[in-house]
Design an enzyme around this catalytic site. Sequence first.
Site, PDB file in Angstrom:
ATOM      1  N   SER A   1       0.833  -1.205   0.000  1.00 11.67           N
ATOM      2  CA  SER A   1       0.000   0.000   0.000  1.00 11.67           C
ATOM      3  C   SER A   1       0.865   1.252   0.000  1.00 11.67           C
ATOM      4  O   SER A   1       0.578   2.228  -0.717  1.00 11.67           O
ATOM      5  CB  SER A   1      -0.925  -0.001   1.219  1.00 11.67           C
ATOM      6  OG  SER A   1      -1.827  -1.085   1.169  1.00 11.67           O
TER       7      SER A   1
ATOM      8  N   ASP B   1      -0.373  -8.400  -6.791  1.00 15.18           N
ATOM      9  CA  ASP B   1      -0.958  -9.748  -6.853  1.00 15.18           C
ATOM     10  C   ASP B   1      -0.444 -10.552  -8.037  1.00 15.18           C
ATOM     11  O   ASP B   1      -1.043 -11.571  -8.402  1.00 15.18           O
ATOM     12  CB  ASP B   1      -2.488  -9.651  -6.961  1.00 15.18           C
ATOM     13  CG  ASP B   1      -3.126  -9.086  -5.710  1.00 15.18           C
ATOM     14  OD1 ASP B   1      -2.462  -9.082  -4.661  1.00 15.18           O
ATOM     15  OD2 ASP B   1      -4.283  -8.639  -5.785  1.00 15.18           O
TER      16      ASP B   1
ATOM     17  N   SER C   1       3.898  -6.113  -3.317  1.00 14.19           N
ATOM     18  CA  SER C   1       3.625  -6.314  -1.897  1.00 14.19           C
ATOM     19  C   SER C   1       4.245  -7.624  -1.446  1.00 14.19           C
ATOM     20  O   SER C   1       4.205  -8.614  -2.173  1.00 14.19           O
ATOM     21  CB  SER C   1       2.112  -6.356  -1.639  1.00 14.19           C
ATOM     22  OG  SER C   1       1.843  -6.755  -0.308  1.00 14.19           O
TER      23      SER C   1
ATOM     24  N   HIS D   1       1.069 -13.100  -0.174  1.00 13.75           N
ATOM     25  CA  HIS D   1       1.476 -12.810  -1.547  1.00 13.75           C
ATOM     26  C   HIS D   1       2.499 -13.821  -2.078  1.00 13.75           C
ATOM     27  O   HIS D   1       2.859 -14.781  -1.409  1.00 13.75           O
ATOM     28  CB  HIS D   1       1.970 -11.378  -1.654  1.00 13.75           C
ATOM     29  CG  HIS D   1       0.844 -10.385  -1.631  1.00 13.75           C
ATOM     30  ND1 HIS D   1       0.095 -10.082  -2.747  1.00 13.75           N
ATOM     31  CD2 HIS D   1       0.309  -9.654  -0.616  1.00 13.75           C
ATOM     32  CE1 HIS D   1      -0.833  -9.203  -2.432  1.00 13.75           C
ATOM     33  NE2 HIS D   1      -0.730  -8.932  -1.142  1.00 13.75           N
TER      34      HIS D   1
ATOM     35  N   ASN E   1       8.316   8.586   6.338  1.00 13.31           N
ATOM     36  CA  ASN E   1       9.287   7.507   6.548  1.00 13.31           C
ATOM     37  C   ASN E   1       8.556   6.205   6.255  1.00 13.31           C
ATOM     38  O   ASN E   1       7.781   5.718   7.072  1.00 13.31           O
ATOM     39  CB  ASN E   1       9.827   7.518   7.973  1.00 13.31           C
ATOM     40  CG  ASN E   1      10.776   6.343   8.226  1.00 13.31           C
ATOM     41  OD1 ASN E   1      11.121   5.599   7.302  1.00 13.31           O
ATOM     42  ND2 ASN E   1      11.187   6.167   9.467  1.00 13.31           N
TER      43      ASN E   1
END
Length: 448
Positions: free
Chosen positions: A89, A196, A221, A226, A294
């Site tokens: 994300s 994905d 990700s 995953h 950060n």
Amino acid sequence: MWRNEAEARAQIKDLVAQYYHDFKERKAPFCKGDRIAYASRVYDEKEMQALTDAMLDFWLTTGRFSGQFEKEFASWIGVKYVHLTNSGSSANLLAFMALTAPELGERRIKRNDEVITVACGFPTTISPILQYGAVPVFVDVTIPQYNIDVGRLEDALSSKTKAVMLAHTLGNPFDLRRVKAFCQAHGLWLIEDNCDALGSKYTIGQETRCTGAWGDIGTSSFYPPHHMTMGEGGAVYTNDPLLSRLILSYRDWGRDCICPSGHDNFCGHRYDGQYGELTKGYDHKYVYSHLGYNLKITDLQAAIGCEQLKKLPSFTKRRIANWNRLHRALEGAQDLLILPEPAENSEPSWFGFLITLRDGLDREKVVRYIEDHNIQTRMLFSGNIIRHPGFDSIRDSRAYRVAGDLRCTDRIMERSFWVGVYPGMTDEMIDHMAEIILEALQKSCGNR
């Protein structure tokens, strides 16, 4: 006890390996009734030893393992620049933020500019667009590929369009040939959400690349379900040196300095520059050219990733085999369900096996039966993100736009679900899962 640190590390890691074999390694065969998750971590003693190695360094933040992973991942996926992040994300957030930078001139995405995407997917492909004040333009998808309907791209285009941001659904690449040509024709950025689809490949003409390496920016990700995992974690990657520099700045607080973590005066000009309205010679390590965050990863996570990356080809091979086996097992039930199909010119590394029920079947009953038999299912993430409570405050506003209708998107929201094909699944698990799915279909069919 130990003559030196190297000897101590070696013995500690040997003990960790023994611990894995004694307490973590799966030894019992699958039995019907055992829980079948849609995804799970697949690892061995190598990941635990690497994690131990990083722990003994006790560097904790981004360090040598992060640098090693970024270099090896860049070589594997076929790009020049890779920057690790704390999640997929965050990778999407950074990818989008980079395209809002003033350094991009007329191509910079500004507030009220439009970005073409789909409503059928995961929310964090869309949330950076909305949070910045740009306008997502939602286009319908197709069944049974479950990716953007490329025939509607021109209808979604306007004078405000600046980019296309799309995910490859459950490992199945979207039509990169058409989407990339559309972006090139209209001077648009292309962000590939590859979270994905790690390991999927796509061919345009005579050239085959990994998905994520075709667009201006790709994201991944490494969350546990995953294709490979670091626990939490993600990556942003590009071949563009300016975009790489912008991504790094936004990831590292927005700073102007490019010194690696733990290194000072990497550029040799720490105290002799003039920046903004700061006093001349202000410490370059604390000059901020952007307003960033950060979003770095820890070396503990990266160490795991270095070992997982070595296993990724075998993971991909097993995912494909599991998907093909399940597809064959369900082919006789196509009067009751729609089976997924790979995109033309693609070699998918499947994240899951997506099923759409034909009219007359009750998805809730089918899914409940499967779950009651200890098999985990998932919806296709948001189904239709516009229909979620998160859109209540902006519903029917100018914050977003829909190009045409979202008929297939709504059908997926109402009638689709998926099960896993992760590499830890055995043939016996796949066969049992197929058996239960067929039973669920027959029972639901009998209740029509």
